[in-house]
Design an enzyme around this catalytic site. Structure first.
Site, mmCIF file in Angstrom:
data_model
loop_
_atom_site.group_PDB
_atom_site.id
_atom_site.type_symbol
_atom_site.label_atom_id
_atom_site.label_comp_id
_atom_site.label_asym_id
_atom_site.label_seq_id
_atom_site.Cartn_x
_atom_site.Cartn_y
_atom_site.Cartn_z
ATOM 1 N N LYS A 169 55.399 50.022 36.358
ATOM 2 C CA LYS A 169 56.249 48.621 35.819
ATOM 3 C C LYS A 169 55.099 47.652 36.054
ATOM 4 O O LYS A 169 54.760 47.116 37.086
ATOM 5 C CB LYS A 169 57.370 48.648 36.913
ATOM 6 C CG LYS A 169 58.280 47.534 36.249
ATOM 7 C CD LYS A 169 58.903 46.479 37.117
ATOM 8 C CE LYS A 169 57.922 45.443 37.738
ATOM 9 N NZ LYS A 169 57.391 44.385 36.568
ATOM 10 N N GLY A 200 59.842 45.299 32.735
ATOM 11 C CA GLY A 200 61.037 44.572 33.308
ATOM 12 C C GLY A 200 60.843 43.899 34.381
ATOM 13 O O GLY A 200 59.532 43.934 34.913
ATOM 14 N N GLY A 202 61.091 42.682 38.386
ATOM 15 C CA GLY A 202 60.481 43.336 39.625
ATOM 16 C C GLY A 202 61.736 43.679 40.275
ATOM 17 O O GLY A 202 62.119 44.842 40.642
ATOM 18 N N GLY A 206 61.756 47.240 39.157
ATOM 19 C CA GLY A 206 60.837 47.426 40.204
ATOM 20 C C GLY A 206 61.604 48.122 41.412
ATOM 21 O O GLY A 206 61.501 48.991 42.280
ATOM 22 N N GLU A 244 48.759 46.577 47.954
ATOM 23 C CA GLU A 244 47.505 45.601 47.804
ATOM 24 C C GLU A 244 48.058 44.422 47.742
ATOM 25 O O GLU A 244 48.681 43.900 46.601
ATOM 26 C CB GLU A 244 46.739 46.123 46.540
ATOM 27 C CG GLU A 244 46.100 47.662 46.512
ATOM 28 C CD GLU A 244 44.982 47.633 47.667
ATOM 29 O OE1 GLU A 244 44.683 46.485 48.146
ATOM 30 O OE2 GLU A 244 44.485 48.785 48.076
ATOM 31 N N CYS A 278 43.062 38.194 43.847
ATOM 32 C CA CYS A 278 43.321 38.504 45.450
ATOM 33 C C CYS A 278 42.113 38.357 46.116
ATOM 34 O O CYS A 278 42.285 38.027 47.378
ATOM 35 C CB CYS A 278 44.068 39.979 45.408
ATOM 36 S SG CYS A 278 42.718 41.146 44.548
ATOM 37 N N GLU A 378 47.756 31.360 50.402
ATOM 38 C CA GLU A 378 46.790 31.832 49.269
ATOM 39 C C GLU A 378 47.498 30.943 48.062
ATOM 40 O O GLU A 378 48.675 30.837 47.755
ATOM 41 C CB GLU A 378 47.368 33.301 49.076
ATOM 42 C CG GLU A 378 46.563 33.771 47.558
ATOM 43 C CD GLU A 378 46.987 35.133 47.263
ATOM 44 O OE1 GLU A 378 48.088 35.463 47.199
ATOM 45 O OE2 GLU A 378 46.096 36.060 47.080
HETATM 46 P P1 NAD Z 1 54.478 39.543 42.512
HETATM 47 O O1 NAD Z 1 54.425 40.000 43.932
HETATM 48 O O2 NAD Z 1 55.365 38.392 42.182
HETATM 49 O O3 NAD Z 1 54.693 40.566 41.323
HETATM 50 C C1 NAD Z 1 54.006 41.591 41.377
HETATM 51 C C2 NAD Z 1 54.707 42.798 40.782
HETATM 52 O O4 NAD Z 1 55.919 43.230 41.542
HETATM 53 C C3 NAD Z 1 55.363 42.308 39.411
HETATM 54 O O5 NAD Z 1 55.188 43.530 38.542
HETATM 55 C C4 NAD Z 1 56.858 42.108 39.775
HETATM 56 O O6 NAD Z 1 57.549 42.330 38.532
HETATM 57 C C5 NAD Z 1 57.081 43.017 40.896
HETATM 58 N N1 NAD Z 1 58.057 42.931 41.784
HETATM 59 C C6 NAD Z 1 58.642 41.769 41.925
HETATM 60 N N2 NAD Z 1 59.655 41.845 42.842
HETATM 61 C C7 NAD Z 1 60.003 43.059 42.946
HETATM 62 C C8 NAD Z 1 60.811 43.766 43.811
HETATM 63 N N3 NAD Z 1 61.845 43.202 44.362
HETATM 64 N N4 NAD Z 1 60.634 45.023 43.786
HETATM 65 C C9 NAD Z 1 59.679 45.605 43.086
HETATM 66 N N5 NAD Z 1 58.673 45.144 42.554
HETATM 67 C C10 NAD Z 1 59.144 43.577 42.383
HETATM 68 O O7 NAD Z 1 52.935 39.044 42.231
HETATM 69 P P2 NAD Z 1 52.152 38.370 41.053
HETATM 70 O O8 NAD Z 1 52.570 37.188 40.977
HETATM 71 O O9 NAD Z 1 52.382 39.190 39.775
HETATM 72 O O10 NAD Z 1 50.684 38.702 41.462
HETATM 73 C C11 NAD Z 1 49.939 37.684 42.404
HETATM 74 C C12 NAD Z 1 49.911 38.270 43.792
HETATM 75 O O11 NAD Z 1 49.354 39.430 43.735
HETATM 76 C C13 NAD Z 1 48.851 37.552 44.553
HETATM 77 O O12 NAD Z 1 49.592 37.289 45.926
HETATM 78 C C14 NAD Z 1 47.748 38.246 44.651
HETATM 79 O O13 NAD Z 1 46.936 37.834 45.775
HETATM 80 C C15 NAD Z 1 48.101 39.626 44.582
HETATM 81 N N6 NAD Z 1 47.335 40.440 44.172
HETATM 82 C C16 NAD Z 1 46.736 41.537 45.032
HETATM 83 C C17 NAD Z 1 45.716 42.366 44.626
HETATM 84 C C18 NAD Z 1 45.045 43.338 45.713
HETATM 85 O O14 NAD Z 1 44.464 44.392 44.936
HETATM 86 N N7 NAD Z 1 45.167 43.168 47.043
HETATM 87 C C19 NAD Z 1 45.179 42.302 43.220
HETATM 88 C C20 NAD Z 1 45.957 41.282 42.450
HETATM 89 C C21 NAD Z 1 47.046 40.562 42.902
#
Ligand code: NAD
Length: 471
Positions: A169, A200, A202, A206, A244, A278, A378
């Site tokens: 996803k 779709g 999250g 998700g 992550e 990140c 962050e």
């Molecule tokens: P997010 O957590 O909003 O979304 C990430 C993914 O999770 C998306 O696909 C989203 O649709 C899905 N999601 C959202 N709600 C969910 C739920 N309830 N259940 C399952 N899935 C769900 O993050 P973002 O805004 O897309 O990305 C930015 C964040 O990602 C930052 O905090 C960044 O630090 C982190 N990040 C971490 C790494 C790493 O490797 N540690 C790498 C890149 C980004």
């Protein structure tokens, strides 16, 4: 205008059952450039059932068969790096300087997984005991928007190497990139049902992956808040999880650092992917004795990191992904000023001449205290906080005084000393003298930066379950 209405399930592009349509907006000008139909629980359950069925055969494949698949994936993604880069630049404003190499790294990660798979014994024996490492089952792979093609490649590579089938996803903000990537996957002619992708939201697609008992494992990259909810909700079906999450990474400049290299490196590390990374080093820790020199070097160096059109190879910082992210960054800049930090370069508002997109001014704060909001949370934008320290011990203390522990950076001329300092930092990866990568080295976080590791044998092991046969 690109219209995307299909998911990729059982080796075919299939119409979405879900019918919510979302605009795809170009961040450089706020214009609608496409529309995507988002999937729902039924699309997700269908994809999971296909992955479950396929696991019965794919879960029993030999290393050699999976190596063959990894090679095909490498070839198929390598053939489209130009298209993937262009779409990444267009859809979320990743600068070509960053997008090109990260897409290339996505193609390479399949070969890195092949190498790791060769090195990882899947059976070990002693006496009359045999331990077999078995693939865990169907894996749900959930990715963020901030380097979509790379995350999709990286998670798929480890899961396939281990023998898992997957339902992916991608972020709902990455539909265009995902559609190009899926053309690569289709081209690679994988066994049908091995890689299934549902676009779709999250909280719909998700959440179904997290809840569904036929999914054995979730590998998630994204925010700490969502990571926590996955761990909590996944507990009901005892999901294995790799999380992550975010970071607030320190970048320690030791007192013998060569500032002519360390300051440009600090911008590369802090502003990479428009600050939406990140692993960005967003807390720049400098010795009090060199603070004035550091300030001068920052002011002198910043023009070499221009903000603007992400497709221009000279641009170092592009726009934020969307309006929400733009406002988030602005609110943190305001908060920094309110809490008493001083803007050395940048500040609130849009850069001159870039009024129509989600551009922010690359900003460096000085006189930041480590307990200020901008040093603790962050921001996910090109905002650096300069924090001074007294001595090496103080630098390590400040570096570790954070709820995160994803990455850290140390710069210094005496490498042995820099490595000694690095070893005292609580983070999953610490790079000495610059931004470094190694696709065999584990990547992942201490503390609130997550659970588990990706890449190399560590990444493959995260999709394996040990089984011991005695006697
Ligand atoms: P997010 O957590 O909003 O979304 C990430 C993914 O999770 C998306 O696909 C989203 O649709 C899905 N999601 C959202 N709600 C969910 C739920 N309830 N259940 C399952 N899935 C769900 O993050 P973002 O805004 O897309 O990305 C930015 C964040 O990602 C930052 O905090 C960044 O630090 C982190 N990040 C971490 C790494 C790493 O490797 N540690 C790498 C890149 C980004």
């Amino acid at each position: 205008m690109k219209i995307i209405s299909k998911h990729y399930i059982d080796g075919a592009f299939v119409e979405s059952h879900g019918h919510e349509v979302m605009d795809i907006i170009k961040p450089t000008n706020g214009q609608v450039i496409g529309r995507v139909t988002l999937g729902d629980e039924e699309d997700t359950r269908y994809a999971i059932s296909v992955a479950k069925r396929t696991f019965e055969t794919f879960g029993r494949t030999k290393k050699e068969e999976r190596v063959e698949i990894l090679r095909r994936l490498h070839k198929a993604v390598s053939a489209r790096t130009g298209d993937l880069t262009r779409t990444m630049v267009e859809e979320y404003g990743g600068v070509v300087q960053f997008a090109g190499p990260i897409v290339q790294a996505g193609a390479e990660v399949f070969l890195a997984a092949e190498k790791a798979l060769h090195e990882l014994p899947l059976t070990r024996s002693w006496g009359s005991t045999t331990v077999i490492m078995e693939p865990v089952g169907v894996a749900g792979l959930i990715t963020p928007w901030n380097a979509n093609a790379f995350f999709l490649c990286m998670k798929l590579a480890s899961a396939v190497a281990a023998g898992c089938t997957v339902v992916m996803k991608p972020s709902e903000l990455s539909a265009l990139q995902t559609s190009v990537w899926l053309e690569c996957i289709h081209e690679a002619q994988l066994p049908k049902g091995l890689c299934n992708v549902v676009s779709g939201r999250g909280e719909i697609v998700g959440a179904e992956l997290v809840r569904n008992p036929d999914v054995a494992k979730i590998s998630f990259t994204g925010s700490a808040a969502v990571g926590r909810s996955i761990m909590r909700d996944g507990a009901a079906t005892m999901k294995r999880v790799t999380l992550e999450l975010g970071g607030k990474s320190p970048n320690i400049l030791l007192d013998d650092a060569d500032l002519s290299k360390a300051i440009p490196d600090a911008f590369i590390i802090g502003f990479m992917n428009n600050g939406q990374a990140c692993l960005a080093g967003t807390r720049l820790l400098v010795p009090k004795s060199r603070f004035d020199e550091v300030k001068q070097m920052i002011v002198k160096t910043i023009p070499a990191f221009p903000v603007g059109d992400p497709s221009d190879p000279k641009t170092a910082v592009g726009p934020m992904v969307n309006q929400k992210q733009y406002e988030r960054v602005q609110s943190y800049i305001r908060k920094g000023i309110e809490e008493g930090a001083e803007v050395l370069v940048g500040g609130e508002g849009r850069p001159a001449g870039l009024e129509s997109g989600y551009f922010v001014k690359p900003t460096v704060f000085v006189n930041v205290k480590n307990d200020m909001t901008i040093a603790r949370e962050e921001i996910f934008g090109p905002v650096l906080s300069v924090i001074t320290y007294e001595d090496e011990k103080d630098a390590i203390r400040i570096a570790n005084d954070t709820e995160y522990g994803l990455h850290a950076y140390v710069s210094g001329t005496d490498i042995q000393r820099a490595r000694r300092v690095a070893a005292q930092i609580q983070a999953g990866r610490i790079a000495v003298n610059g931004l470094l990568d190694d696709q065999q080295a584990p990547f992942g976080g201490f503390k609130n930066s997550g659970v588990g590791r990706e890449f190399g044998i560590y990444g493959i092991e995260a999709y394996l379950e040990p089984k011991a046969i005695l006697g």
